[in-house]
Write a protein that holds these residues in place. Sequence first.
Motif, PDB file in Angstrom:
ATOM      1  N   LYS A 191       0.833  -1.170   0.032  1.00 51.17           N
ATOM      2  CA  LYS A 191      -0.061  -0.065   0.081  1.00 51.17           C
ATOM      3  C   LYS A 191       0.947   1.239   0.028  1.00 51.17           C
ATOM      4  N   ALA A 192       1.922   1.123   0.865  1.00 53.31           N
ATOM      5  CA  ALA A 192       2.679   2.408   0.952  1.00 53.31           C
ATOM      6  C   ALA A 192       3.640   2.513  -0.450  1.00 53.31           C
ATOM      7  N   LYS A 193       3.877   1.443  -1.302  1.00 52.04           N
ATOM      8  CA  LYS A 193       4.675   1.646  -2.504  1.00 52.04           C
ATOM      9  C   LYS A 193       3.586   2.155  -3.365  1.00 52.04           C
ATOM     10  N   ASN A 194       2.542   2.079  -3.414  1.00 51.72           N
ATOM     11  CA  ASN A 194       1.398   2.310  -4.322  1.00 51.72           C
ATOM     12  C   ASN A 194       1.112   3.761  -4.087  1.00 51.72           C
ATOM     13  N   ILE A 195       1.375   4.177  -2.651  1.00 45.23           N
ATOM     14  CA  ILE A 195       0.875   5.601  -2.358  1.00 45.23           C
ATOM     15  C   ILE A 195       2.108   6.429  -2.960  1.00 45.23           C
ATOM     16  N   LEU A 196       3.386   5.893  -2.696  1.00 43.36           N
ATOM     17  CA  LEU A 196       4.646   6.853  -2.986  1.00 43.36           C
ATOM     18  C   LEU A 196       4.858   6.842  -4.677  1.00 43.36           C
ATOM     19  N   LEU A 197       4.173   5.859  -5.312  1.00 45.47           N
ATOM     20  CA  LEU A 197       4.258   5.901  -6.730  1.00 45.47           C
ATOM     21  C   LEU A 197       3.366   7.019  -7.528  1.00 45.47           C
ATOM     22  N   ASN A 198       2.116   6.860  -6.827  1.00 44.09           N
ATOM     23  CA  ASN A 198       1.233   8.357  -7.254  1.00 44.09           C
ATOM     24  C   ASN A 198       1.682   9.369  -6.659  1.00 44.09           C
ATOM     25  N   ILE A 199       2.205   9.572  -5.468  1.00 43.88           N
ATOM     26  CA  ILE A 199       3.106  10.963  -5.273  1.00 43.88           C
ATOM     27  C   ILE A 199       3.994  11.370  -6.437  1.00 43.88           C
ATOM     28  N   ALA A 200       4.914  10.426  -6.730  1.00 45.19           N
ATOM     29  CA  ALA A 200       5.961  10.574  -7.514  1.00 45.19           C
ATOM     30  C   ALA A 200       5.317  10.725  -9.055  1.00 45.19           C
ATOM     31  N   LYS A 201       4.377  10.249  -9.460  1.00 42.63           N
ATOM     32  CA  LYS A 201       3.695  10.723 -10.815  1.00 42.63           C
ATOM     33  C   LYS A 201       3.180  12.058 -10.519  1.00 42.63           C
ATOM     34  N   LYS A 202       2.459  12.393  -9.564  1.00 49.27           N
ATOM     35  CA  LYS A 202       1.769  13.743  -9.580  1.00 49.27           C
ATOM     36  C   LYS A 202       2.871  14.915  -9.470  1.00 49.27           C
ATOM     37  N   HIS A 203       3.949  14.672  -9.076  1.00 45.10           N
ATOM     38  CA  HIS A 203       5.185  15.573  -8.900  1.00 45.10           C
ATOM     39  C   HIS A 203       6.057  15.653 -10.093  1.00 45.10           C
ATOM     40  N   ALA A 204       6.171  14.624 -10.844  1.00 43.69           N
ATOM     41  CA  ALA A 204       7.317  14.513 -11.747  1.00 43.69           C
ATOM     42  C   ALA A 204       6.815  13.989 -13.154  1.00 43.69           C
ATOM     43  N   GLU A 205       5.830  13.129 -13.292  1.00 45.50           N
ATOM     44  CA  GLU A 205       5.663  12.369 -14.491  1.00 45.50           C
ATOM     45  C   GLU A 205       5.300  13.248 -15.589  1.00 45.50           C
ATOM     46  N   HIS A 206       4.871  14.633 -15.301  1.00 51.02           N
ATOM     47  CA  HIS A 206       4.858  15.719 -16.466  1.00 51.02           C
ATOM     48  C   HIS A 206       6.350  15.842 -17.181  1.00 51.02           C
ATOM     49  N   LEU A 229      11.634   6.328 -18.536  1.00 50.28           N
ATOM     50  CA  LEU A 229      11.882   7.694 -18.051  1.00 50.28           C
ATOM     51  C   LEU A 229      10.884   8.018 -16.847  1.00 50.28           C
ATOM     52  N   THR A 230       9.804   7.638 -16.721  1.00 54.23           N
ATOM     53  CA  THR A 230       8.636   7.714 -15.836  1.00 54.23           C
ATOM     54  C   THR A 230       9.421   7.371 -14.344  1.00 54.23           C
ATOM     55  N   PRO A 231       8.468   8.120 -13.489  1.00 54.76           N
ATOM     56  CA  PRO A 231       8.859   7.891 -12.081  1.00 54.76           C
ATOM     57  C   PRO A 231       8.618   6.342 -11.614  1.00 54.76           C
ATOM     58  N   ILE A 232       9.375   5.875 -10.851  1.00 51.82           N
ATOM     59  CA  ILE A 232       9.293   4.394 -10.232  1.00 51.82           C
ATOM     60  C   ILE A 232       9.782   4.337  -8.780  1.00 51.82           C
ATOM     61  N   VAL A 233       9.445   3.298  -8.112  1.00 52.76           N
ATOM     62  CA  VAL A 233       9.566   3.135  -6.830  1.00 52.76           C
ATOM     63  C   VAL A 233      10.243   1.573  -6.698  1.00 52.76           C
ATOM     64  N   TYR A 234      11.496   1.643  -6.181  1.00 53.05           N
ATOM     65  CA  TYR A 234      12.277   0.394  -5.935  1.00 53.05           C
ATOM     66  C   TYR A 234      12.058  -0.022  -4.601  1.00 53.05           C
ATOM     67  N   THR A 235      11.904  -1.388  -4.337  1.00 50.94           N
ATOM     68  CA  THR A 235      11.910  -2.021  -2.976  1.00 50.94           C
ATOM     69  C   THR A 235      13.031  -2.674  -2.482  1.00 50.94           C
ATOM     70  N   SER A 236      13.578  -2.657  -1.473  1.00 50.71           N
ATOM     71  CA  SER A 236      14.500  -3.381  -1.023  1.00 50.71           C
ATOM     72  C   SER A 236      14.418  -3.622   0.759  1.00 50.71           C
ATOM     73  N   VAL A 237      15.224  -4.229   1.359  1.00 49.64           N
ATOM     74  CA  VAL A 237      15.009  -4.570   2.673  1.00 49.64           C
ATOM     75  C   VAL A 237      16.209  -4.257   3.507  1.00 49.64           C
ATOM     76  N   LYS A 238      16.200  -3.367   4.652  1.00 47.33           N
ATOM     77  CA  LYS A 238      17.353  -2.846   5.598  1.00 47.33           C
ATOM     78  C   LYS A 238      17.014  -3.458   6.782  1.00 47.33           C
ATOM     79  N   ASP A 239      18.140  -3.231   7.660  1.00 46.78           N
ATOM     80  CA  ASP A 239      18.066  -3.733   8.949  1.00 46.78           C
ATOM     81  C   ASP A 239      16.854  -3.283   9.877  1.00 46.78           C
ATOM     82  N   ASN A 240      16.515  -2.085   9.621  1.00 45.71           N
ATOM     83  CA  ASN A 240      15.465  -1.674  10.237  1.00 45.71           C
ATOM     84  C   ASN A 240      14.056  -1.524   9.720  1.00 45.71           C
ATOM     85  N   GLY A 241      13.827  -1.981   8.617  1.00 48.67           N
ATOM     86  CA  GLY A 241      12.559  -2.053   7.812  1.00 48.67           C
ATOM     87  C   GLY A 241      12.710  -2.089   6.509  1.00 48.67           C
TER      88      GLY A 241
END
Length: 289
Positions: A191-206, A229-241
């Motif tokens: 859900k968080a990833k989808n939110i971030l992708l929508n935010i990125a598209k809103k601010h940068a897709e144009h 060239l369009t915005p994208i959100v990458y997923t990875s795992v770190k020690d804290n989350g």
Amino acid sequence: MNYINSFLSTYYGKKIIISFTIFFILYLLKKLNNTIVLKKIKETKTKYYWNKTSNYFIILIGALLIGRLWFEGFQSLSTFLGLFSAGLAIALRELITNFAGWIYIITKKPFIIGDRIEISDFAGDVIDISILNFTILEIKNWVNADQSTGRIIHIPNGIIFNQNLANYTKDFKFIWNEIPVLITFDSNWKKAKNILLNIAKKHAEHLSKEAEEKLKQAAAKYMIYYNKLTPIVYTSVKDNGVLLTIRYLIHPRKRRGSSHEIWESILEEFSNNEDINLAYPSQTIYLKK
């Protein structure tokens, strides 16, 4: 007084008089240029280039006229310039290197006035290019996100020959920016990833369409190729989350402003979703009873 008059009537005295006359005439030309021509030019950039070009022209004319006056034995201009350059190369090696750097900069144009560059330990916007050095309005250093420090730095032109140069704004005119967002393991990361992708598209897709056109132009000169060239959100795992990294194209001078707007949107959206929490370093201590 008679001694001065007799000296001025000699061979060298006449040359001194002619030399001062040339200096005076060139000085008057410079004054006329500043008081009449420059005042009529309203556009700042045009005024800057005209002032620089006219000054170089006046200096060149003065050097040629006075040089030929004092070195009459040199019948050809090429001979005079050759011997003059050889002498300078021995006595003023660094100055010659900086002059050669200036020739390289104005002919090859690795950067021009207004470009944002990074060379050696310096980064900033180019605000002047002269015969011996170029001047930048510094960015970075103690200021984050590529914003100006307010300092003006003069850099010798010769540095162009022995240091790598990065140009933020030439040809492609876009840079990739990334915003890492770390959320807890128990958050709804999809859900968080989808939110971030929508935010990125809103601010940068144009910007993607504009970037695509610039990329086509740059590809004719350089081997540049991007799959996406369009915005994208990458997923990875770190020690804290779970780390969700927003990646998008932005104009170099708007990087901090866009990061600011995106982070405000992220905080607002996450505050409305109780199943998404930002992660931070923490410790859990268990006490034995």
